[in-house]
Design a protein around this motif. Sequence first.
Motif, short mmCIF file in Angstrom:
data_model
loop_
_atom_site.label_atom_id
_atom_site.label_comp_id
_atom_site.label_asym_id
_atom_site.label_seq_id
_atom_site.Cartn_x
_atom_site.Cartn_y
_atom_site.Cartn_z
N THR A 286 56.70 13.36 0.80
CA THR A 286 56.32 12.51 -0.32
C THR A 286 56.40 11.03 0.03
O THR A 286 55.51 10.24 -0.34
CB THR A 286 57.21 12.80 -1.54
N ILE A 289 53.40 9.78 1.78
CA ILE A 289 52.31 9.47 0.86
C ILE A 289 52.55 8.13 0.18
O ILE A 289 51.63 7.30 0.05
CB ILE A 289 52.16 10.58 -0.19
N LEU A 290 53.78 7.89 -0.27
CA LEU A 290 54.10 6.66 -0.99
C LEU A 290 53.89 5.42 -0.12
O LEU A 290 53.54 4.35 -0.62
CB LEU A 290 55.54 6.70 -1.50
N PRO A 293 49.34 5.64 0.30
CA PRO A 293 48.66 6.59 -0.60
C PRO A 293 47.17 6.72 -0.36
O PRO A 293 46.62 7.82 -0.47
CB PRO A 293 48.96 6.01 -1.99
N PHE A 298 45.01 9.02 -2.71
CA PHE A 298 45.67 8.66 -3.98
C PHE A 298 45.52 7.16 -4.27
O PHE A 298 45.62 6.33 -3.38
CB PHE A 298 47.15 9.02 -3.94
N THR A 301 50.44 6.18 -7.66
CA THR A 301 51.61 6.96 -7.26
C THR A 301 52.84 6.64 -8.09
O THR A 301 53.92 7.19 -7.82
CB THR A 301 51.96 6.69 -5.77
N LEU A 333 49.27 11.04 -7.97
CA LEU A 333 50.29 11.85 -7.32
C LEU A 333 51.04 12.69 -8.34
O LEU A 333 51.32 13.87 -8.11
CB LEU A 333 51.28 10.94 -6.57
N PRO A 340 54.10 17.16 -9.72
CA PRO A 340 52.91 16.68 -9.01
C PRO A 340 51.62 17.25 -9.61
O PRO A 340 51.62 18.26 -10.31
CB PRO A 340 53.12 17.22 -7.60
N ALA A 344 48.14 17.19 -5.29
CA ALA A 344 49.35 16.89 -4.53
C ALA A 344 50.05 18.17 -4.10
O ALA A 344 50.58 18.27 -2.99
CB ALA A 344 50.29 16.02 -5.36
#
Length: 371
Positions: A286, A289-290, A293, A298, A301, A333, A340, A344
């Motif tokens: 995760t 992704i953050l 994104p 994404f 988020t 997200l 999620p 996601a």
Amino acid sequence: MASFASNNYGLVLLFVLYSLAMLGMQVANGTKDAPTLFIFGDSTFDVGTNNFLMSKSKANFPYNGIDFYHSFPTGRFSNGFNTADQIARQFGYQQSPPPFLTLERNRYIFQKSILQGVNFASGGSGILRDTGSLEWGEVIFLGNQVEQFSSVRDNLTEILGPVKAATFVSKALFLISVGSNDFFDFARNESGSIHLGAEEYLAVVQLTYFSHIKKLYELGARKFGIVSIAPIGCCPAVSSLNGGKCVKALNDFAVAFHSTTRDLLQRLSYELEGFQFSLGNSFVMTTTILKSPSSFGFKETRSACCGSGYLNGQVGCIKAQNASLCAKRKEFLFWDWFHPTEIASELAAKTLFGGGIEFVSPINFSQLAYS
């Protein structure tokens, strides 16, 4: 975990009938060598268990399920398929096997259906017995889920005989996603162990987790696909109360939980003959992704797609309470204040199924299943 409860008997009956219809689809679409799946955990894996409970942790109402078949709200805490479904789909199934409580209420198909797998997960539940009960009411904690599997194991012995049943269970994949609610409760001082410090509480959680997993081993389980805790301090329900920022204390719990779970599983693999495991690092998955994104498609988020209040994180995704709903769900997200989106979950499942050791170790779920 939504705070709106629907106890309408008609809706429960409709869900049972719908689940039975979908069961045929789930069976028909499994690949020839797909492992049988037995699934345990909390709302990240729940596909309708809590529809049968006197619980506030339910999702059998709109807008949940808006992207599921016929926009049907099955009890999944998602706009569509959840992570349990998405993992099952990686193995060629159409979706997760049905909830144990669905099958238990339809005994005439119970024994046939359990050969295709069972989902025991319950939203709001945790590793400890009391986790979730003050916040959500009736939930089925992991120990009781293991007891439900024990009854399934007895039926498998009746169907196949003791030798074949043991072989059948040893080849099955046991998927577990649990732990977040234990630490949410600790943060709310609802754990029943508020006299403990953080390290002591973590030790109690892991000792209890050890006992549950070892019990599954004693019932014949050998292959464990474990999903650790995501950065729960960043979910909208938490960050919306912290000025939009992640809560470090909860994220520290997630990191520590992964580390202690890894040590626990390694210990079990040394002590128990035939014990195999794959541990997914949801925190790293995760946070990756953050950090970038857009690399994963994404655009949002922080805010939930569906909900109310700041970041849509202060009330669950409840259409009847005028929740707002985003139009471009594949760009979010988070679906609701804790969970999620379908996209996601799909990304997570693909990573668990075929990812490298930075995300899932010592082997991935595919390697575990077909070893």
